[in-house]
Design a protein around this motif. Structure first.
Motif, mmCIF file in Angstrom:
data_model
loop_
_atom_site.group_PDB
_atom_site.id
_atom_site.type_symbol
_atom_site.label_atom_id
_atom_site.label_comp_id
_atom_site.label_asym_id
_atom_site.label_seq_id
_atom_site.Cartn_x
_atom_site.Cartn_y
_atom_site.Cartn_z
ATOM 1 N N ALA A 225 -1.660 -3.768 6.005
ATOM 2 C CA ALA A 225 -1.460 -3.755 4.558
ATOM 3 C C ALA A 225 -2.174 -2.584 3.891
ATOM 4 C CB ALA A 225 -1.948 -5.082 3.983
ATOM 5 N N LYS A 226 -1.507 -1.427 3.865
ATOM 6 C CA LYS A 226 -2.152 -0.223 3.341
ATOM 7 C C LYS A 226 -2.400 -0.308 1.831
ATOM 8 C CE LYS A 226 -2.588 2.194 7.126
ATOM 9 N NZ LYS A 226 -2.559 1.023 8.022
ATOM 10 N N TYR A 227 -1.640 -1.213 1.123
ATOM 11 C CA TYR A 227 -1.858 -1.340 -0.319
ATOM 12 C C TYR A 227 -3.182 -2.026 -0.626
ATOM 13 C CZ TYR A 227 0.167 -5.838 0.925
ATOM 14 O OH TYR A 227 0.423 -7.030 1.546
ATOM 15 N N LEU A 228 -3.886 -2.504 0.434
ATOM 16 C CA LEU A 228 -5.214 -3.091 0.202
ATOM 17 C C LEU A 228 -6.326 -2.061 0.363
ATOM 18 C CD1 LEU A 228 -4.737 -6.507 2.048
ATOM 19 C CD2 LEU A 228 -4.621 -6.051 -0.388
ATOM 20 N N LEU A 229 -5.961 -0.788 0.639
ATOM 21 C CA LEU A 229 -6.966 0.261 0.831
ATOM 22 C C LEU A 229 -7.960 0.412 -0.320
ATOM 23 C CD1 LEU A 229 -5.389 3.292 2.727
ATOM 24 C CD2 LEU A 229 -7.457 2.026 3.296
#
Lengths: 268, 276
Positions: free
Chosen positions: A203-207
């Motif tokens: 889940a890259k949008y949690l970076l």
């Protein structure tokens, strides 16, 4: 310090336990923190084993096997490094310099061992034909023995021939600028492990949470436990407030569409 | 449905112990195929009496399988429940059992890898290592106990829950967003702690002198490149390096290769006096 027969036998056992841990990835006996500690225990220098284990563990923090991809081998690296550091009376920094090339060599051995075990898979296929449960169990366990020997045999060879003078002479051959450089590099080699973890997380949008942790750590002296608690709170609040997880289906669908589009843009 | 053939508590405990050896015969051809068969053998023995049925069951569980080892519990539980129903005469095709197994592989790798390898192990290992650096044997013990407690709990609860719920778990509960919630939550925790580690435990020092000012009372104030970076944001270089390595890993450069490249950077940099 010359190894007694009992110590050589115990090192063989510890190496076998680490080798099994390395394929099972269950009890974590292949991790430096555990493996180096056990070697320290056998060689009568627990403190050095624990400190070396902690140091190598931080470097190897993100090393992991995902699917069929193999990471550098922490089992062989930890054990050989701990033996040489304790017997040769070397610094922890030297231990790092020893461990990393061994981890690369161990990775090759791992790939070989996991190819050899295809044989056991095929043997099990044959035993399934005549419902030989016991033989199938044996195939599975025998493959584990191969993995134990993968680490235990190299360690046995080293512990049979190792001597304090030998280790010191060998390490004295390394020029000083290399040793200093390795010490400097060990300060930032950890990032390879961190990067492996970040890339594995889907889940890259949690970076943003990664950068949040980074900034808070930069300006505070919080310890790891504090970060664990803060991260847990952040996770709970995020999941509670996220419209994607609300019961109302209309809200849920419309929102999941927009976040999907947003993800796609981030991925590009 | 009439359930004449049932798994006993002993069978489930046997399977629970076997799950700890899930990866013993890891091989590049079918990964955990033999491992899964090894796990489910107690169920096959209990449920099927005729050699034909046993043989068929063994063969259908010697096919490709792969999941995060700590997450095999629910898959094994559901599969055992389906085998039990089939042994009691329910009309379940062989292919249905196989496809449920394959269907659960993806989601449970998706949950297991971030939770166990991305969050739980780095955090417990970092905690243990930070204590170990002081020379205390408590460090390795804390790591070993915490990680394994969580792992064994996941195996035990996963197996029992999967077995009890059976197909319901696949058809109803996994369709909900419980798994996704847990994965997202764990990922947040993992990312957050990883960000803190990048800042705290990456050591880069560039002692290149930018300016030297002699103050009125005669003392010398030296400003290095590192001082400037630290004023901007502590740990900035470590962050930059981490993101660069992420990119390089995605370009299929192997981790061990990157480690040796960073070694070279350290040796050359310190020889030239750029790094200390």
């Amino acid at each position: 310090m010359i190894l007694s027969t009992l110590q050589i036998v115990l090192l063989f056992v510890v190496a076998a336990i680490a080798g099994m841990g390395s394929v099972l990835d269950s009890f974590q006996t292949h991790r430096p923190l555990i493996a180096c500690t056990l070697v320290g225990l056998v060689l009568g220098d627990l403190t050095t084993g624990v400190i070396l284990g902690g140091t190598l563990e931080l470097i190897a923090l993100g090393w992991m096997n995902i699917g069929a991809a193999q990471s550098p081998d922490s089992a062989l690296a930890s054990i050989i490094s701990a033996i040489l550091v304790i017997i040769g009376n070397q610094s922890i920094a030297t231990g790092i310099a020893i461990a990393l090339p061994v981890a690369a060599a161990g990775q090759v051995l791992t790939v070989v061992a996991r190819t050899v075990t295809v044989m056991f898979q095929h043997a099990a296929d044959k035993y399934a034909e005549n419902c030989n449960f016991r033989a199938i169990d044996l195939c599975h366990i025998s493959a584990l023995i191969i993995q134990a020997l993968r680490v235990a045999v190299p360690v046995l060879l080293i512990s049979l021939f190792v001597s304090p003078a030998g280790v010191q002479n060998l390490l004295a051959l390394i020029p000083a600028f290399i040793t200093t450089g390795l010490k400097v590099a060990s300060g930032f080699i950890v990032v390879v492990g961190y990067a492996m973890v970040i890339n594995m997380m889907g889940a890259k949008y949690l970076l943003p949470f990664f950068f949040l942790g980074f900034v808070i750590a930069g300006f505070t002296t919080f310890n790891l436990v504090a970060f664990g608690v803060l991260g847990l709170f952040a996770a709970i609040v995020y999941v509670q407030l996220n419209p994607k997880f609300q019961i109302n289906p209309i809200v849920a669908t419309s929102d999941s569409n927009t976040t999907d589009r947003f993800d796609d843009e981030l991925d590009d | 449905m009439d359930r004449k053939k049932r798994l006993t508590k002993g069978d489930l405990i046997n399977m629970f112990i076997r799950m700890n050896l899930q990866q013993a015969s890891f091989n590049f051809e079918r990964i955990h195929a033999l491992g899964f068969c090894f796990n489910i053998i107690p169920a096959i023995k209990r449920l099927y009496n005729s050699p034909e049925d046993q043989k068929a069951a063994l063969k259908r569980h010697l096919t490709f399988f792969n999941v995060t080892p700590a997450c095999v519990g629910p898959v094994l539980g559901v599969t055992a429940a389906m085998e039990e129903a089939k042994a009691n005469g329910a009309k379940i095709e062989e292919s249905a059992i196989s496809s449920i197994k394959i269907g659960m592989m993806g989601p449970f790798c998706g949950v297991g890898d971030p939770i166990f390898w991305g969050t739980l192990r780095p955090i417990t290992a970092a905690l243990g290592a930070s204590i170990a650096l002081t020379g205390s044997v408590l460090g390795p013990i804390i790591f070993f106990v915490l990680f394994n407690l969580a792992r064994l709990a996941a195996l035990w609860l996963g197996l029992f829950y999967g077995y009890k719920k059976g197909l319901d778990l696949v058809l109803n509960e996994l369709k909900g967003n419980k798994l996704q919630k847990i994965t997202e939550g764990a990922s947040i925790l993992g990312f957050f702690v990883m960000g803190a580690l990048v800042s705290k435990w990456t050591v880069i020092n560039i002692p290149v002198v930018i300016s030297q000012i002699t103050t009125a009372d005669g003392s010398v104030i030296t400003t290095t490149l590192q001082n400037i970076f630290d004023q901007l944001m502590p740990g900035l270089l470590g962050l930059g390096l981490t993101l660069l390595v992420c990119k390089l890993l995605k370009k299929r450069i192997s981790p061990i290769m990157l480690i040796f490249m960073l070694f070279a950077v350290g040796i050359i940099g310190s020889a030239l006096g750029i790094l200390a």
